[in-house]
Design an enzyme around this catalytic site. Structure first.
Site, PDB file in Angstrom:
ATOM      1  N   PHE A 413     -24.723  33.253 -75.840  1.00  0.00           N
ATOM      2  CA  PHE A 413     -24.951  34.131 -76.986  1.00  0.00           C
ATOM      3  C   PHE A 413     -25.102  35.612 -76.630  1.00  0.00           C
ATOM      4  CE2 PHE A 413     -27.410  30.074 -77.664  1.00  0.00           C
ATOM      5  CZ  PHE A 413     -26.343  29.392 -78.219  1.00  0.00           C
ATOM      6  N   CYS A 414     -24.377  36.081 -75.629  1.00  0.00           N
ATOM      7  CA  CYS A 414     -24.446  37.484 -75.199  1.00  0.00           C
ATOM      8  C   CYS A 414     -25.889  37.910 -74.947  1.00  0.00           C
ATOM      9  CB  CYS A 414     -23.794  38.403 -76.236  1.00  0.00           C
ATOM     10  SG  CYS A 414     -22.021  38.164 -76.378  1.00  0.00           S
TER      11      CYS A 414
END
Length: 467
Positions: A413-414
């Site tokens: 998720f970055c």
């Protein structure tokens, strides 16, 4: 000032997994507490669209906050990119015949386009609660906005952030930025920041600029951060604070002045306006003193014959060189206006009911482990990350999409440092050695119904039974 989103009275739930409702962030004089569960049904009943959504209807009367979608597809990936709101689509369709150059023409199309662009700036500024001397600069997204701010920092600025941030709030800052450990609670975050700023100010003068950069709500867990308290600490030490509101703004009002933050960044594509727009809003002095983020037409007052004979303008145009994203600005402004006109309390209660149902359903599945940073009952927005023990998350996501037409996000998720830490903590907390290296994330929003959540829970139950 109270925490970013202060929970009202505790809800009764069959397990401590049910989160407290997240009250809206409001300016002084607006109601700050959502009604308790006993009044939730009445609140929902006052809003026909929300009531229809709560009942799982897909035939609710179309309104500005109705979202577009594909029949049969269940979108539970709002935290990555929210679907397009009717308000955004209608605003763009209305303007398209008049689409023309902004700030660059005398014709009727150009005048109409310029007016629409600048009115959009005003509406977005109102939505974010900007002060009279703040700038509202249109960018591509939150990442672009925070990179712009990083480029505008005065020389020698020290930046302080936390290890739990999205990459957009970790990577743009200059070398020497202080990255504080992921806190175990909102109170720990406040104490940690206080200690860090006290140490930075030890032996240093007030003239050394410091910027604190924090999220409003985690893109991994949905947990809400104590932004107002962090801002109070930052200003106590003469520091400024920038708020990454990409995940908070779609779920709760964000009032820059009421929170007393110096800068705020948001993304249109997470706010139901998927036309490539973002915003950086906040204090004008650093922005007017910095070199333009982009060099080009629109950012200049005059360009001489010599190579570097340029006088740059001030104000938002200084950092908006080139042809601006008119349609994106108009779409975002339309959604902001629709959200301001909506019953945010009813929308909030609906989302929190769905979120509690989702989390309780996940907790009932023995092979599913939720990721979290704070306590299970901490306030949060409609985001839940989890893993299925013994199953690769990418494979689970693919199976959910192919067999059940459910769209989730899988990966880190970055937010790699945070996600990896939470995966390790989940393994320890649940006594599991078979958790995968990446996670799944379900995120909800305006178009989500209880039927969608039940469909996901039933699909996961089938997958875990197959194990």
């Amino acid at each position: 000032m109270s925490t970013t989103v202060a929970p009202p009275a505790r809800r009764t739930a069959p397990a401590d997994l049910a989160p407290d409702p997240v009250a809206a962030v409001t300016a002084p004089g607006r109601p700050a507490d959502a009604p308790a569960d006993s009044t939730a049904a009445a609140a929902l009943a006052t809003d026909s669209t929300v009531a229809a959504l709560a009942a799982g209807s897909t035939a609710a009367a179309a309104g500005p906050l109705d979202v577009l979608g594909v029949p049969g597809q269940i979108n539970l990936d709002y935290a990555a990119t929210a679907p397009c709101a009717r308000a955004a689509a209608d605003a763009v369709a209305e303007l398209l015949p008049w689409y023309g150059s902004v700030h660059r023409g005398a014709g009727a199309l150009s005048r109409r386009s310029t007016l629409a662009y600048e009115r959009s700036r005003e509406r977005v500024g109102d939505f974010l609660g900007v002060r009279a001397d703040d700038h509202v600069i249109f960018t591509r997204n939150t990442t672009d906005a925070l990179n712009l701010l990083a480029r505008a920092l005065p020389a020698g600025t020290r930046v302080v952030t936390f290890g739990g941030e999205h990459h957009a709030n970790l990577l743009p800052w200059p070398a020497g930025a202080v990255r504080l450990p992921v806190p175990g609670s909102p109170a720990t975050a406040v104490r940690s920041l206080d200690a860090a700023l006290r140490e930075l100010r030890r032996g240093a003068t007030e003239a050394v600029p410091i910027l604190v950069a924090v999220t409003g709500a985690s893109n991994v867990t949905g947990e809400v951060w104590p932004v107002a308290e962090l801002a109070l600490v930052a200003h106590r030490y003469g520091a400024r604070i920038a708020l990454d509101a990409a995940q908070l703004a779609p779920h709760a009002p964000v009032d820059l002045a009421a929170l007393d933050v110096d800068y705020v960044a948001v993304s249109g594509h997470k706010l139901y306006a998927p036309f490539g727009i973002g915003v950086l809003a906040g204090r004008s002095d650093w922005l007017d003193a910095a070199p333009p983020y982009l060099a080009g037409g629109g950012a200049t007052l005059a360009v001489g014959a010599a190579t570097h004979d340029v006088r740059w303008t001030t104000g938002p145009a200084r950092h908006e060189a080139g042809t601006p994203n008119l349609l994106g600005a108009v779409a975002l402004a339309a959604v902001c206006q629709a959200l301001e006109a909506a019953d945010r309390t009813a929308l909030h209660l609906h989302e929190q009911a769905l979120l509690a149902h989702l989390r309780a359903g996940l907790a009932a599945l023995p092979e599913v482990c939720e990721l979290r940073t704070f306590a299970a009952e901490a306030p949060r927005v409609g985001i839940v990350s989890f893993v299925v023990a013994g199953r690769d998350s990418a494979e689970v996501a693919a199976e959910l999409a192919q067999r059940w037409q459910i769209g989730l996000r899988d990966g880190l998720f970055c937010a790699h440092p945070l996600a990896r830490r939470l995966l390790a903590e989940a393994a320890s907390r649940n006594g599991r050695a078979d958790l995968p290296a990446t996670a799944l994330r379900a995120s909800i929003g305006l178009g989500t119904t209880r039927r969608h959540v039940d469909h996901l829970l039933a699909a996961l139950a089938t997958l875990t039974d197959a194990n």
